[in-house]
Design a protein around this motif. Structure first.
Motif, PDB file in Angstrom:
ATOM      1  N   GLU A 139      -0.922 -32.100 -30.662  1.00 19.74           N
ATOM      2  CA  GLU A 139      -1.499 -33.344 -30.123  1.00 19.74           C
ATOM      3  C   GLU A 139      -2.613 -33.023 -29.125  1.00 19.74           C
ATOM      4  O   GLU A 139      -3.659 -33.693 -29.113  1.00 19.74           O
ATOM      5  CB  GLU A 139      -0.403 -34.168 -29.443  1.00 19.74           C
ATOM      6  CG  GLU A 139       0.612 -34.761 -30.413  1.00 19.74           C
ATOM      7  CD  GLU A 139       1.806 -35.377 -29.697  1.00 19.74           C
ATOM      8  OE1 GLU A 139       1.887 -35.246 -28.449  1.00 19.74           O
ATOM      9  OE2 GLU A 139       2.649 -35.975 -30.379  1.00 19.74           O
ATOM     10  N   TYR A 140      -2.408 -32.014 -28.308  1.00 23.37           N
ATOM     11  CA  TYR A 140      -3.413 -31.644 -27.305  1.00 23.37           C
ATOM     12  C   TYR A 140      -4.717 -31.203 -27.971  1.00 23.37           C
ATOM     13  O   TYR A 140      -5.817 -31.598 -27.553  1.00 23.37           O
ATOM     14  CB  TYR A 140      -2.905 -30.499 -26.426  1.00 23.37           C
ATOM     15  CG  TYR A 140      -1.802 -30.848 -25.463  1.00 23.37           C
ATOM     16  CD1 TYR A 140      -1.467 -32.172 -25.170  1.00 23.37           C
ATOM     17  CD2 TYR A 140      -1.074 -29.836 -24.824  1.00 23.37           C
ATOM     18  CE1 TYR A 140      -0.452 -32.468 -24.276  1.00 23.37           C
ATOM     19  CE2 TYR A 140      -0.064 -30.131 -23.926  1.00 23.37           C
ATOM     20  CZ  TYR A 140       0.250 -31.442 -23.653  1.00 23.37           C
ATOM     21  OH  TYR A 140       1.259 -31.730 -22.763  1.00 23.37           O
ATOM     22  N   PRO A 176     -14.757 -29.322 -33.618  1.00 26.16           N
ATOM     23  CA  PRO A 176     -13.968 -30.561 -33.472  1.00 26.16           C
ATOM     24  C   PRO A 176     -13.789 -31.299 -34.796  1.00 26.16           C
ATOM     25  O   PRO A 176     -12.686 -31.757 -35.117  1.00 26.16           O
ATOM     26  CB  PRO A 176     -14.787 -31.377 -32.474  1.00 26.16           C
ATOM     27  CG  PRO A 176     -15.526 -30.360 -31.664  1.00 26.16           C
ATOM     28  CD  PRO A 176     -15.845 -29.251 -32.620  1.00 26.16           C
ATOM     29  N   ALA A 177     -14.856 -31.404 -35.601  1.00 27.60           N
ATOM     30  CA  ALA A 177     -14.765 -32.138 -36.868  1.00 27.60           C
ATOM     31  C   ALA A 177     -13.780 -31.468 -37.823  1.00 27.60           C
ATOM     32  O   ALA A 177     -12.976 -32.142 -38.491  1.00 27.60           O
ATOM     33  CB  ALA A 177     -16.147 -32.233 -37.513  1.00 27.60           C
ATOM     34  N   GLN A 178     -13.825 -30.134 -37.903  1.00 28.66           N
ATOM     35  CA  GLN A 178     -12.894 -29.420 -38.786  1.00 28.66           C
ATOM     36  C   GLN A 178     -11.449 -29.594 -38.349  1.00 28.66           C
ATOM     37  O   GLN A 178     -10.555 -29.775 -39.181  1.00 28.66           O
ATOM     38  CB  GLN A 178     -13.224 -27.917 -38.811  1.00 28.66           C
ATOM     39  CG  GLN A 178     -14.259 -27.508 -39.838  1.00 28.66           C
ATOM     40  CD  GLN A 178     -14.349 -25.998 -39.984  1.00 28.66           C
ATOM     41  OE1 GLN A 178     -13.801 -25.235 -39.183  1.00 28.66           O
ATOM     42  NE2 GLN A 178     -15.052 -25.547 -41.011  1.00 28.66           N
ATOM     43  N   ILE A 179     -11.214 -29.538 -37.047  1.00 27.49           N
ATOM     44  CA  ILE A 179      -9.847 -29.686 -36.520  1.00 27.49           C
ATOM     45  C   ILE A 179      -9.305 -31.075 -36.840  1.00 27.49           C
ATOM     46  O   ILE A 179      -8.165 -31.229 -37.297  1.00 27.49           O
ATOM     47  CB  ILE A 179      -9.826 -29.430 -34.998  1.00 27.49           C
ATOM     48  CG1 ILE A 179     -10.128 -27.955 -34.693  1.00 27.49           C
ATOM     49  CG2 ILE A 179      -8.494 -29.851 -34.385  1.00 27.49           C
ATOM     50  CD1 ILE A 179      -9.047 -26.978 -35.057  1.00 27.49           C
ATOM     51  N   ILE A 180     -10.126 -32.090 -36.615  1.00 27.84           N
ATOM     52  CA  ILE A 180      -9.689 -33.470 -36.890  1.00 27.84           C
ATOM     53  C   ILE A 180      -9.433 -33.663 -38.382  1.00 27.84           C
ATOM     54  O   ILE A 180      -8.441 -34.276 -38.786  1.00 27.84           O
ATOM     55  CB  ILE A 180     -10.736 -34.475 -36.367  1.00 27.84           C
ATOM     56  CG1 ILE A 180     -10.734 -34.463 -34.833  1.00 27.84           C
ATOM     57  CG2 ILE A 180     -10.455 -35.879 -36.894  1.00 27.84           C
ATOM     58  CD1 ILE A 180     -11.899 -35.200 -34.202  1.00 27.84           C
ATOM     59  N   LYS A 181     -10.308 -33.097 -39.209  1.00 30.99           N
ATOM     60  CA  LYS A 181     -10.141 -33.216 -40.662  1.00 30.99           C
ATOM     61  C   LYS A 181      -8.867 -32.519 -41.128  1.00 30.99           C
ATOM     62  O   LYS A 181      -8.161 -33.001 -42.020  1.00 30.99           O
ATOM     63  CB  LYS A 181     -11.358 -32.620 -41.375  1.00 30.99           C
ATOM     64  CG  LYS A 181     -11.334 -32.834 -42.885  1.00 30.99           C
ATOM     65  CD  LYS A 181     -12.605 -32.321 -43.529  1.00 30.99           C
ATOM     66  CE  LYS A 181     -12.562 -32.530 -45.039  1.00 30.99           C
ATOM     67  NZ  LYS A 181     -13.772 -32.017 -45.712  1.00 30.99           N
ATOM     68  N   THR A 189     -13.238 -22.137 -26.451  1.00 32.06           N
ATOM     69  CA  THR A 189     -12.600 -21.608 -25.240  1.00 32.06           C
ATOM     70  C   THR A 189     -11.404 -22.466 -24.845  1.00 32.06           C
ATOM     71  O   THR A 189     -10.314 -21.954 -24.547  1.00 32.06           O
ATOM     72  CB  THR A 189     -13.607 -21.551 -24.077  1.00 32.06           C
ATOM     73  OG1 THR A 189     -14.745 -20.789 -24.473  1.00 32.06           O
ATOM     74  CG2 THR A 189     -12.987 -20.911 -22.841  1.00 32.06           C
ATOM     75  N   LEU A 190     -11.578 -23.781 -24.844  1.00 31.25           N
ATOM     76  CA  LEU A 190     -10.511 -24.691 -24.431  1.00 31.25           C
ATOM     77  C   LEU A 190      -9.395 -24.754 -25.477  1.00 31.25           C
ATOM     78  O   LEU A 190      -8.206 -24.772 -25.117  1.00 31.25           O
ATOM     79  CB  LEU A 190     -11.080 -26.080 -24.167  1.00 31.25           C
ATOM     80  CG  LEU A 190     -11.973 -26.175 -22.930  1.00 31.25           C
ATOM     81  CD1 LEU A 190     -12.760 -27.486 -22.935  1.00 31.25           C
ATOM     82  CD2 LEU A 190     -11.160 -26.049 -21.648  1.00 31.25           C
ATOM     83  N   ALA A 191      -9.759 -24.782 -26.761  1.00 31.75           N
ATOM     84  CA  ALA A 191      -8.736 -24.810 -27.808  1.00 31.75           C
ATOM     85  C   ALA A 191      -7.870 -23.558 -27.739  1.00 31.75           C
ATOM     86  O   ALA A 191      -6.637 -23.630 -27.826  1.00 31.75           O
ATOM     87  CB  ALA A 191      -9.394 -24.923 -29.183  1.00 31.75           C
ATOM     88  N   ARG A 192      -8.504 -22.419 -27.549  1.00 32.28           N
ATOM     89  CA  ARG A 192      -7.731 -21.170 -27.480  1.00 32.28           C
ATOM     90  C   ARG A 192      -6.830 -21.152 -26.250  1.00 32.28           C
ATOM     91  O   ARG A 192      -5.719 -20.631 -26.292  1.00 32.28           O
ATOM     92  CB  ARG A 192      -8.666 -19.973 -27.491  1.00 32.28           C
ATOM     93  CG  ARG A 192      -7.899 -18.672 -27.594  1.00 32.28           C
ATOM     94  CD  ARG A 192      -8.684 -17.556 -28.224  1.00 32.28           C
ATOM     95  NE  ARG A 192      -7.804 -16.456 -28.557  1.00 32.28           N
ATOM     96  CZ  ARG A 192      -8.170 -15.390 -29.247  1.00 32.28           C
ATOM     97  NH1 ARG A 192      -9.394 -15.301 -29.709  1.00 32.28           N
ATOM     98  NH2 ARG A 192      -7.319 -14.421 -29.504  1.00 32.28           N
ATOM     99  N   SER A 193      -7.306 -21.715 -25.156  1.00 35.32           N
ATOM    100  CA  SER A 193      -6.479 -21.744 -23.938  1.00 35.32           C
ATOM    101  C   SER A 193      -5.233 -22.607 -24.152  1.00 35.32           C
ATOM    102  O   SER A 193      -4.154 -22.280 -23.664  1.00 35.32           O
ATOM    103  CB  SER A 193      -7.284 -22.235 -22.740  1.00 35.32           C
ATOM    104  OG  SER A 193      -7.517 -23.622 -22.816  1.00 35.32           O
ATOM    105  N   LEU A 198      -8.311 -32.936 -27.715  1.00 37.11           N
ATOM    106  CA  LEU A 198      -9.491 -32.176 -27.279  1.00 37.11           C
ATOM    107  C   LEU A 198     -10.632 -32.351 -28.278  1.00 37.11           C
ATOM    108  O   LEU A 198     -11.784 -32.625 -27.886  1.00 37.11           O
ATOM    109  CB  LEU A 198      -9.125 -30.693 -27.155  1.00 37.11           C
ATOM    110  CG  LEU A 198     -10.270 -29.740 -26.817  1.00 37.11           C
ATOM    111  CD1 LEU A 198     -10.735 -29.943 -25.378  1.00 37.11           C
ATOM    112  CD2 LEU A 198      -9.832 -28.287 -27.030  1.00 37.11           C
ATOM    113  N   ALA A 199     -10.316 -32.226 -29.567  1.00 34.02           N
ATOM    114  CA  ALA A 199     -11.333 -32.380 -30.605  1.00 34.02           C
ATOM    115  C   ALA A 199     -11.938 -33.789 -30.572  1.00 34.02           C
ATOM    116  O   ALA A 199     -13.150 -33.957 -30.728  1.00 34.02           O
ATOM    117  CB  ALA A 199     -10.728 -32.093 -31.976  1.00 34.02           C
TER     118      ALA A 199
END
Length: 213
Positions: free
Chosen positions: A103-104, A81-86, A50-54, A108-109
């Motif tokens: 960066e945001y 979060p792990a996939q985004i960071i990777k 929800t937050l990532a999409r926002s 968040l991740a």
């Protein structure tokens, strides 16, 4: 008022009572609510998604945001979060995200992965406490936090005064299209307590009958 979340896509537990009370108290709501039958707010269950999409949707059109989101889901199908960071910054930027938005989302991740947000406690925290925690994350301001309260936590009494759709809806429905100040909006919304979320949702529908998923 703290309300436990219902299942994703289900009717929020307060919705029918809110409709009855708003129609009884407010002549505009009495005309507006029946126009949308059984339609209701649909929650988004996963807080990180929800937050990532926002963040992806900030300051761009819905079409641009949707295109970027679809590309992001290619590199991170679970949007975890792990996939985004990777994935890292370069693939995220290649989805059409600005350097700042990239960066945001990474910040968040990091907050979620390292448990610097207390997701398990949000259901029991009041609205302002959740907003205070969320706005510590880069790229999340009050408006984004309020959208999270509405669409993820299904809080019944959120009044997002920074939302242009709410202000436009009040202007068109209550002031014949005349400009509306924040104090005007607060005055109108006093009639809606403790269901300001529900009234806001119906004003959004008065501008755009099809709710954005």
């Amino acid at each position: 008022m703290v309300i436990a979340r219902d299942i994703e896509g289900g009717v929020p537990p307060y919705w029918e009572q809110a409709k009855l009370e708003l129609m009884k108290r407010d002549r505009i709501m009495n005309k507006l609510i029946p126009q949308f039958g059984d339609l209701h707010l649909r929650g988004h269950h996963d807080p990180f998604t929800t937050l990532a999409r926002s963040i992806v949707g900030q300051q761009v059109t819905a079409k641009v945001a949707d295109a970027a989101w679809k590309k992001l889901l290619v590199i991170s199908p679970k949007c975890s979060p792990a996939q985004i960071i990777k994935a890292g910054a370069e693939p995220l930027a290649a989805c059409g995200l600005s350097k700042r938005k990239t960066e945001y989302i990474l910040d968040l991740a990091d907050h979620f992965k390292n448990k610097r947000v207390h997701t398990a406690q949000w259901d029991q925290m009041d609205d302002e406490a959740v907003i205070a925690e969320l706005t510590q994350i880069r790229g999340i301001g009050r408006w984004t936090a309020e959208m999270f309260l509405i669409f993820n936590l299904l809080r019944p009494n959120v009044l997002p005064l920074d939302d242009p759709g709410l202000i436009q809806g009040i202007s068109q429905n209550y002031f014949s299209g005349e400009p509306v100040s924040r104090s005007d909006a607060r005055e109108v919304s006093a009639n809606w307590e403790p269901y300001r979320t529900v009234a806001t949702w119906y004003l959004w529908r008065s501008l755009d009958p099809v709710a954005v998923e």
